[in-house]
Motif scaffolding. Structure first.
Motif, PDB file in Angstrom:
ATOM      1  N   TYR A  28      -9.574 -14.809   6.407  1.00  0.00           N
ATOM      2  CA  TYR A  28      -8.442 -14.601   5.269  1.00  0.00           C
ATOM      3  C   TYR A  28      -8.896 -13.153   4.567  1.00  0.00           C
ATOM      4  CZ  TYR A  28      -7.460 -19.548   6.841  1.00  0.00           C
ATOM      5  OH  TYR A  28      -6.995 -20.400   7.490  1.00  0.00           O
ATOM      6  N   TYR A  29      -7.878 -12.644   3.804  1.00  0.00           N
ATOM      7  CA  TYR A  29      -7.917 -11.582   2.839  1.00  0.00           C
ATOM      8  C   TYR A  29      -7.444 -11.808   1.786  1.00  0.00           C
ATOM      9  CZ  TYR A  29      -7.636  -6.808   1.523  1.00  0.00           C
ATOM     10  OH  TYR A  29      -7.816  -5.693   1.016  1.00  0.00           O
ATOM     11  N   SER A  30      -8.090 -11.704   0.540  1.00  0.00           N
ATOM     12  CA  SER A  30      -8.151 -12.180  -0.891  1.00  0.00           C
ATOM     13  C   SER A  30      -6.821 -11.543  -1.540  1.00  0.00           C
ATOM     14  CB  SER A  30      -9.179 -12.152  -1.571  1.00  0.00           C
ATOM     15  OG  SER A  30      -9.824 -10.720  -1.600  1.00  0.00           O
ATOM     16  N   ASP A  31      -6.501 -10.302  -1.015  1.00  0.00           N
ATOM     17  CA  ASP A  31      -5.765  -9.226  -1.811  1.00  0.00           C
ATOM     18  C   ASP A  31      -4.393  -9.029  -0.749  1.00  0.00           C
ATOM     19  OD1 ASP A  31      -4.802  -8.246  -4.059  1.00  0.00           O
ATOM     20  OD2 ASP A  31      -5.623  -6.337  -3.875  1.00  0.00           O
ATOM     21  N   LEU A  32      -3.922 -10.142  -0.266  1.00  0.00           N
ATOM     22  CA  LEU A  32      -2.952  -9.880   0.862  1.00  0.00           C
ATOM     23  C   LEU A  32      -1.605  -9.165   0.062  1.00  0.00           C
ATOM     24  CD1 LEU A  32      -2.715 -10.081   3.767  1.00  0.00           C
ATOM     25  CD2 LEU A  32      -1.781 -12.658   3.428  1.00  0.00           C
ATOM     26  N   ASP A  33      -1.365 -10.061  -1.049  1.00  0.00           N
ATOM     27  CA  ASP A  33       0.090  -9.462  -1.900  1.00  0.00           C
ATOM     28  C   ASP A  33       0.106  -7.847  -2.142  1.00  0.00           C
ATOM     29  OD1 ASP A  33       1.018 -11.719  -1.886  1.00  0.00           O
ATOM     30  OD2 ASP A  33       0.392 -12.410  -3.765  1.00  0.00           O
ATOM     31  N   ALA A  34      -1.255  -7.207  -2.559  1.00  0.00           N
ATOM     32  CA  ALA A  34      -1.193  -6.069  -2.741  1.00  0.00           C
ATOM     33  C   ALA A  34      -1.028  -5.078  -1.469  1.00  0.00           C
ATOM     34  CB  ALA A  34      -2.563  -5.517  -3.471  1.00  0.00           C
ATOM     35  N   LEU A  35      -1.615  -5.654  -0.412  1.00  0.00           N
ATOM     36  CA  LEU A  35      -1.594  -4.912   0.959  1.00  0.00           C
ATOM     37  C   LEU A  35      -0.171  -4.863   1.433  1.00  0.00           C
ATOM     38  CD1 LEU A  35      -3.977  -5.193   3.844  1.00  0.00           C
ATOM     39  CD2 LEU A  35      -1.539  -5.784   4.127  1.00  0.00           C
ATOM     40  N   LYS A  36       0.444  -5.988   1.355  1.00  0.00           N
ATOM     41  CA  LYS A  36       1.922  -6.027   1.723  1.00  0.00           C
ATOM     42  C   LYS A  36       2.922  -5.301   0.906  1.00  0.00           C
ATOM     43  CE  LYS A  36       5.682  -9.562   2.490  1.00  0.00           C
ATOM     44  NZ  LYS A  36       5.926 -11.141   2.442  1.00  0.00           N
ATOM     45  N   LEU A  37       2.828  -5.342  -0.553  1.00  0.00           N
ATOM     46  CA  LEU A  37       3.382  -4.370  -1.241  1.00  0.00           C
ATOM     47  C   LEU A  37       3.115  -3.074  -0.883  1.00  0.00           C
ATOM     48  CD1 LEU A  37       3.122  -5.887  -4.932  1.00  0.00           C
ATOM     49  CD2 LEU A  37       5.065  -5.950  -3.357  1.00  0.00           C
ATOM     50  N   ASP A  38       2.085  -2.379  -0.478  1.00  0.00           N
ATOM     51  CA  ASP A  38       1.725  -0.875  -0.134  1.00  0.00           C
ATOM     52  C   ASP A  38       2.419  -0.713   1.066  1.00  0.00           C
ATOM     53  OD1 ASP A  38       0.241   1.427  -0.447  1.00  0.00           O
ATOM     54  OD2 ASP A  38      -0.681   0.862   1.450  1.00  0.00           O
ATOM     55  N   LEU A  39       2.510  -1.819   2.065  1.00  0.00           N
ATOM     56  CA  LEU A  39       3.029  -1.461   3.234  1.00  0.00           C
ATOM     57  C   LEU A  39       4.702  -1.284   3.178  1.00  0.00           C
ATOM     58  CD1 LEU A  39       1.425  -3.779   6.092  1.00  0.00           C
ATOM     59  CD2 LEU A  39       1.249  -1.274   5.713  1.00  0.00           C
ATOM     60  N   ILE A  40       5.369  -2.174   2.307  1.00  0.00           N
ATOM     61  CA  ILE A  40       6.757  -1.949   1.937  1.00  0.00           C
ATOM     62  C   ILE A  40       7.156  -0.828   1.556  1.00  0.00           C
ATOM     63  CG2 ILE A  40       8.459  -2.888   0.591  1.00  0.00           C
ATOM     64  CD1 ILE A  40       7.263  -5.687   0.652  1.00  0.00           C
ATOM     65  N   ASP A  41       6.158  -0.252   0.523  1.00  0.00           N
ATOM     66  CA  ASP A  41       6.303   1.058   0.067  1.00  0.00           C
ATOM     67  C   ASP A  41       6.386   2.308   1.192  1.00  0.00           C
ATOM     68  OD1 ASP A  41       6.643   3.199  -2.157  1.00  0.00           O
ATOM     69  OD2 ASP A  41       4.724   3.676  -1.503  1.00  0.00           O
ATOM     70  N   LYS A  42       5.404   2.119   1.978  1.00  0.00           N
ATOM     71  CA  LYS A  42       5.083   3.105   3.193  1.00  0.00           C
ATOM     72  C   LYS A  42       6.479   2.842   4.227  1.00  0.00           C
ATOM     73  CE  LYS A  42       0.237   3.525   2.480  1.00  0.00           C
ATOM     74  NZ  LYS A  42      -1.183   3.282   3.157  1.00  0.00           N
ATOM     75  N   ALA A  43       6.624   1.724   4.379  1.00  0.00           N
ATOM     76  CA  ALA A  43       7.641   1.804   5.393  1.00  0.00           C
ATOM     77  C   ALA A  43       9.105   2.192   5.173  1.00  0.00           C
ATOM     78  CB  ALA A  43       7.885  -0.056   5.867  1.00  0.00           C
ATOM     79  N   SER A  44       9.305   1.826   3.438  1.00  0.00           N
ATOM     80  CA  SER A  44      10.558   2.537   2.997  1.00  0.00           C
ATOM     81  C   SER A  44      10.765   3.825   3.052  1.00  0.00           C
ATOM     82  CB  SER A  44      10.806   1.967   1.505  1.00  0.00           C
ATOM     83  OG  SER A  44      10.765   0.592   1.495  1.00  0.00           O
ATOM     84  N   ILE A  45       9.500   4.758   2.732  1.00  0.00           N
ATOM     85  CA  ILE A  45       9.421   6.167   2.727  1.00  0.00           C
ATOM     86  C   ILE A  45       9.546   6.320   4.327  1.00  0.00           C
ATOM     87  CG2 ILE A  45       7.789   7.947   2.610  1.00  0.00           C
ATOM     88  CD1 ILE A  45       6.377   6.615   0.271  1.00  0.00           C
ATOM     89  N   ASN A  46       8.848   5.881   5.191  1.00  0.00           N
ATOM     90  CA  ASN A  46       9.239   6.222   6.888  1.00  0.00           C
ATOM     91  C   ASN A  46      10.635   6.175   7.069  1.00  0.00           C
ATOM     92  OD1 ASN A  46       9.036   4.875   9.780  1.00  0.00           O
ATOM     93  ND2 ASN A  46       7.788   6.727   9.336  1.00  0.00           N
ATOM     94  N   ALA A  47      11.185   5.103   6.784  1.00  0.00           N
ATOM     95  CA  ALA A  47      12.889   4.900   7.173  1.00  0.00           C
ATOM     96  C   ALA A  47      13.556   5.806   6.327  1.00  0.00           C
ATOM     97  CB  ALA A  47      13.301   3.269   6.319  1.00  0.00           C
ATOM     98  N   LYS A  48      13.450   6.167   5.119  1.00  0.00           N
ATOM     99  CA  LYS A  48      14.234   7.109   4.387  1.00  0.00           C
ATOM    100  C   LYS A  48      13.865   8.812   4.912  1.00  0.00           C
ATOM    101  CE  LYS A  48      16.577   9.008   1.157  1.00  0.00           C
ATOM    102  NZ  LYS A  48      16.440  10.230   1.192  1.00  0.00           N
ATOM    103  N   ASP A  49      12.784   8.995   5.714  1.00  0.00           N
ATOM    104  CA  ASP A  49      12.538  10.127   6.321  1.00  0.00           C
ATOM    105  C   ASP A  49      13.031  10.266   7.630  1.00  0.00           C
ATOM    106  OD1 ASP A  49      10.642  11.042   4.338  1.00  0.00           O
ATOM    107  OD2 ASP A  49       8.721  10.141   5.374  1.00  0.00           O
ATOM    108  N   ARG A  50      13.480   9.130   8.098  1.00  0.00           N
ATOM    109  CA  ARG A  50      13.924   9.044   9.361  1.00  0.00           C
ATOM    110  C   ARG A  50      15.592   9.396   9.013  1.00  0.00           C
ATOM    111  NH1 ARG A  50      11.463   4.357  13.288  1.00  0.00           N
ATOM    112  NH2 ARG A  50       9.414   5.056  13.295  1.00  0.00           N
TER     113      ARG A  50
END
Length: 249
Positions: A166-188
């Motif tokens: 398991y990973y102890s800081d999963l929430d922070a990892l998820k929020l960072d991915l949401i931020d990057k995926a949002s930027i990726n969608a806007k770039d497209r």
């Protein structure tokens, strides 16, 4: 009996109603098509490889004896041997949890003098206890889970389960991915709008895709409709998608 004839006025009113309905329907469809054609949509994604920082290992051991007292005495002794084995290999008391003991009767088959099966009868008790180890020392617990020969040599019938990661800081990892995926969608969306000569308006809609955690290099075949959550691999990949929809001016 004569049928009543529709008056010219009534006929005119009915006709006008039909015309108005058709015009309204046509205008509605045209507006819908216009609205649908004046938006731009893109789905962005982001993923990251990471290593688990928590390991959970579960084992179980059992004792069998003719009386419940003897079986309990044996499993209590085995539990002490298991604990000594773990602590002598660097596991702390806080990382070890012994679950409650399960007890059940054991039975043996009974045959008559001719060898025919006639039933079964109780011949003792079996007690089983589970032990769980949770630790951040992954290398050490992995080694312990594989090397239980010393316990077997002491007469402890220990069954070792596969470690869970398991990973102890999963929430922070998820929020960072949401931020990057949002930027990726806007770039497209920006690229499509630029190449088509369109101008973006306001954000109309956004939606979040399913969060997936899979074993590293396992590919999208491990994805699940409800979201995968791998616990069998130490090295994992987390993935998420974000869908954005913008109005066009």
């Amino acid at each position: 009996m004569e049928q009543k004839k529709t008056s010219p006025v009534n006929a005119l009113i009915i006709g006008l109603c039909i015309v108005v309905s058709c015009v309204s329907l046509a205008i509605g469809l045209a507006h819908f098509r216009s609205e649908s054609s004046h938006v731009i949509t893109a789905t962005g994604s982001a993923s990251v490889d990471f290593e688990a920082d928590i390991i959970i290992w579960r084992g179980s051991f059992s004792a069998v004896a003719y009386t419940s007292q003897d079986a309990y005495s044996k499993i209590k002794q085995d539990a002490e041997l298991v604990k000594n084995y773990l602590t002598s290999n660097g596991v702390t008391d806080e990382e070890i949890v012994f679950n409650s003991v399960d007890i059940s009767r054991t039975y043996r088959d009974v045959y008559d003098v001719n060898g025919n099966y006639v039933g079964s009868e109780a011949d003792g008790y079996q007690l089983t206890q589970d032990v769980t180890v949770s630790s951040s020392n992954l290398d050490n617990i992995e080694k312990i889970s594989r090397d239980i020969s010393s316990l077997l040599d002491q007469g402890v019938e220990l069954s070792s389960g596969a470690p869970e990661y398991y990973y102890s800081d999963l929430d922070a990892l998820k929020l960072d991915l949401i931020d990057k995926a949002s930027i990726n969608a806007k770039d497209r969306i920006d690229i499509v709008a630029k190449n088509s000569g369109a101008k973006l308006g306001k954000l109309k809609n956004s939606s979040l895709g399913v969060f997936q955690i899979t074993a590293k290099n396992s590919g999208t075949s491990s994805y699940s409709y409800d979201g995968a959550f791998d616990t069998s691999s130490r090295y994992k990949t987390a993935t998420i998608t974000v869908k954005l929809e913008y109005d066009l001016r």
